[in-house]
Design a protein around this motif. Structure first.
Motif, mmCIF file in Angstrom:
data_model
loop_
_atom_site.group_PDB
_atom_site.id
_atom_site.type_symbol
_atom_site.label_atom_id
_atom_site.label_comp_id
_atom_site.label_asym_id
_atom_site.label_seq_id
_atom_site.Cartn_x
_atom_site.Cartn_y
_atom_site.Cartn_z
ATOM 1 N N HIS A 231 0.835 -1.215 0.000
ATOM 2 C CA HIS A 231 0.000 0.000 0.000
ATOM 3 C C HIS A 231 0.863 1.254 0.000
ATOM 4 O O HIS A 231 0.567 2.215 -0.723
ATOM 5 C CB HIS A 231 -0.938 0.007 1.207
ATOM 6 N N ALA A 232 1.915 1.269 0.803
ATOM 7 C CA ALA A 232 2.782 2.442 0.870
ATOM 8 C C ALA A 232 3.506 2.659 -0.459
ATOM 9 O O ALA A 232 3.631 3.795 -0.926
ATOM 10 C CB ALA A 232 3.788 2.282 2.008
ATOM 11 N N MET A 233 3.972 1.593 -1.091
ATOM 12 C CA MET A 233 4.661 1.727 -2.372
ATOM 13 C C MET A 233 3.705 2.212 -3.453
ATOM 14 O O MET A 233 4.098 3.005 -4.321
ATOM 15 C CB MET A 233 5.303 0.401 -2.769
ATOM 16 N N SER A 234 2.480 1.758 -3.413
ATOM 17 C CA SER A 234 1.487 2.246 -4.377
ATOM 18 C C SER A 234 1.267 3.739 -4.217
ATOM 19 O O SER A 234 1.160 4.470 -5.201
ATOM 20 C CB SER A 234 0.159 1.509 -4.201
ATOM 21 N N GLU A 235 1.221 4.191 -2.971
ATOM 22 C CA GLU A 235 1.053 5.618 -2.719
ATOM 23 C C GLU A 235 2.260 6.411 -3.225
ATOM 24 O O GLU A 235 2.110 7.467 -3.837
ATOM 25 C CB GLU A 235 0.865 5.856 -1.224
ATOM 26 N N LEU B 205 13.001 0.435 -11.770
ATOM 27 C CA LEU B 205 12.542 0.418 -10.380
ATOM 28 C C LEU B 205 13.642 -0.093 -9.448
ATOM 29 O O LEU B 205 13.809 0.422 -8.337
ATOM 30 C CB LEU B 205 11.286 -0.440 -10.239
ATOM 31 N N ASN B 206 14.386 -1.091 -9.894
ATOM 32 C CA ASN B 206 15.485 -1.600 -9.071
ATOM 33 C C ASN B 206 16.585 -0.560 -8.898
ATOM 34 O O ASN B 206 17.246 -0.517 -7.866
ATOM 35 C CB ASN B 206 16.050 -2.895 -9.652
ATOM 36 N N LYS B 207 16.794 0.290 -9.914
ATOM 37 C CA LYS B 207 17.769 1.370 -9.771
ATOM 38 C C LYS B 207 17.296 2.400 -8.748
ATOM 39 O O LYS B 207 18.108 3.037 -8.079
ATOM 40 C CB LYS B 207 18.023 2.060 -11.115
ATOM 41 N N ALA B 208 15.984 2.556 -8.611
ATOM 42 C CA ALA B 208 15.413 3.545 -7.683
ATOM 43 C C ALA B 208 15.046 2.927 -6.335
ATOM 44 O O ALA B 208 14.329 3.548 -5.547
ATOM 45 C CB ALA B 208 14.186 4.185 -8.316
ATOM 46 N N ASN B 209 15.544 1.734 -6.035
ATOM 47 C CA ASN B 209 15.123 1.072 -4.798
ATOM 48 C C ASN B 209 15.566 1.818 -3.546
ATOM 49 O O ASN B 209 14.910 1.759 -2.516
ATOM 50 C CB ASN B 209 15.535 -0.389 -4.761
ATOM 51 N N GLY B 210 16.677 2.553 -3.602
ATOM 52 C CA GLY B 210 17.083 3.368 -2.456
ATOM 53 C C GLY B 210 16.074 4.468 -2.161
ATOM 54 O O GLY B 210 15.769 4.764 -0.997
ATOM 55 N N PHE B 211 15.545 5.075 -3.218
ATOM 56 C CA PHE B 211 14.509 6.097 -3.063
ATOM 57 C C PHE B 211 13.273 5.502 -2.389
ATOM 58 O O PHE B 211 12.713 6.089 -1.456
ATOM 59 C CB PHE B 211 14.145 6.684 -4.429
ATOM 60 N N PHE B 212 12.851 4.318 -2.865
ATOM 61 C CA PHE B 212 11.670 3.675 -2.282
ATOM 62 C C PHE B 212 11.913 3.325 -0.819
ATOM 63 O O PHE B 212 11.037 3.501 0.024
ATOM 64 C CB PHE B 212 11.287 2.424 -3.065
ATOM 65 N N ARG B 213 13.103 2.838 -0.513
ATOM 66 C CA ARG B 213 13.407 2.460 0.868
ATOM 67 C C ARG B 213 13.352 3.688 1.778
ATOM 68 O O ARG B 213 12.825 3.629 2.889
ATOM 69 C CB ARG B 213 14.768 1.784 0.932
ATOM 70 N N ARG B 214 13.891 4.799 1.317
ATOM 71 C CA ARG B 214 13.874 6.026 2.118
ATOM 72 C C ARG B 214 12.433 6.509 2.332
ATOM 73 O O ARG B 214 12.038 6.871 3.438
ATOM 74 C CB ARG B 214 14.705 7.111 1.439
ATOM 75 N N GLU B 215 11.634 6.502 1.255
ATOM 76 C CA GLU B 215 10.239 6.938 1.384
ATOM 77 C C GLU B 215 9.449 6.015 2.308
ATOM 78 O O GLU B 215 8.649 6.482 3.123
ATOM 79 C CB GLU B 215 9.572 6.985 0.007
ATOM 80 N N LEU B 216 9.671 4.721 2.184
ATOM 81 C CA LEU B 216 8.947 3.769 3.026
ATOM 82 C C LEU B 216 9.351 3.892 4.490
ATOM 83 O O LEU B 216 8.530 3.691 5.382
ATOM 84 C CB LEU B 216 9.180 2.333 2.539
ATOM 85 N N SER B 217 10.621 4.221 4.738
ATOM 86 C CA SER B 217 11.053 4.361 6.125
ATOM 87 C C SER B 217 10.325 5.512 6.818
ATOM 88 O O SER B 217 10.113 5.468 8.031
ATOM 89 C CB SER B 217 12.570 4.567 6.196
ATOM 90 N N HIS B 218 9.922 6.538 6.068
ATOM 91 C CA HIS B 218 9.161 7.643 6.642
ATOM 92 C C HIS B 218 7.684 7.279 6.826
ATOM 93 O O HIS B 218 7.026 7.820 7.713
ATOM 94 C CB HIS B 218 9.243 8.890 5.759
#
Length: 153
Positions: free
Chosen positions: A26-30, A80-93
């Protein structure tokens, strides 16, 4: 369905794994909905995250993705795999977890597999087997089901 609820060792996934995986989905979809990417493979592409599988220690997650509209599945997955650091940072918030899991993206081929199985089930050879009369007297059941289907039409 049971294969989706099991991890690699064959044991069923815990309730916590399923719940955390769903929260991540759900968070990744957002994040995907509200973010515009500079990558040409992701620009203007609607991406569906069908499932997130998380490891038993909650440190690694695999997101299965499908781009809608005929976009190149491999290129989108690679971007998307190249941007996985971005997703991890956003999800951590967004998530209340002790540590945010590492995210990997994989193409979801389950829809293709379902279409392939459906095509096989509709093939003439399978339909012929369904209409085939058994020696056990089960042919009456097959014929009555076919009659019920025709009556419903």
């Amino acid at each position: 369905m049971s294969s989706n609820n099991k991890n690699r060792s064959g044991s069923p996934r815990s309730q916590r794994q399923l719940r955390v995986g769903e929260e991540i989905r759900h968070a990744m979809s957002e994040v995907l909905n509200r973010t515009s990417f500079n990558d040409p493979n992701l620009e203007g592409v609607i991406i569906t995250i069908s499932e997130v599988r998380i490891s038993p220690d909650l440190k690694n997650a695999t997101a299965f993705v499908v781009p809608l509209g005929g976009a190149d599945l491999d290129a989108v997955t690679k971007s998307l795999n190249k941007a996985n650091g971005f997703f991890r940072r956003e999800l951590s918030h967004m998530l209340r977890l002790r540590s945010c899991p590492r995210i990997g993206f994989e193409p979801d081929t389950s829809f293709d597999e379902a279409a392939k199985i459906n095509t096989l089930l509709q093939s003439d050879s399978v339909q012929q087997d369904l209409r085939h009369e058994d020696d056990d007297g089960d042919d009456e059941l097959v014929e009555s089901q076919a009659g019920d289907d025709e009556a419903d039409s």
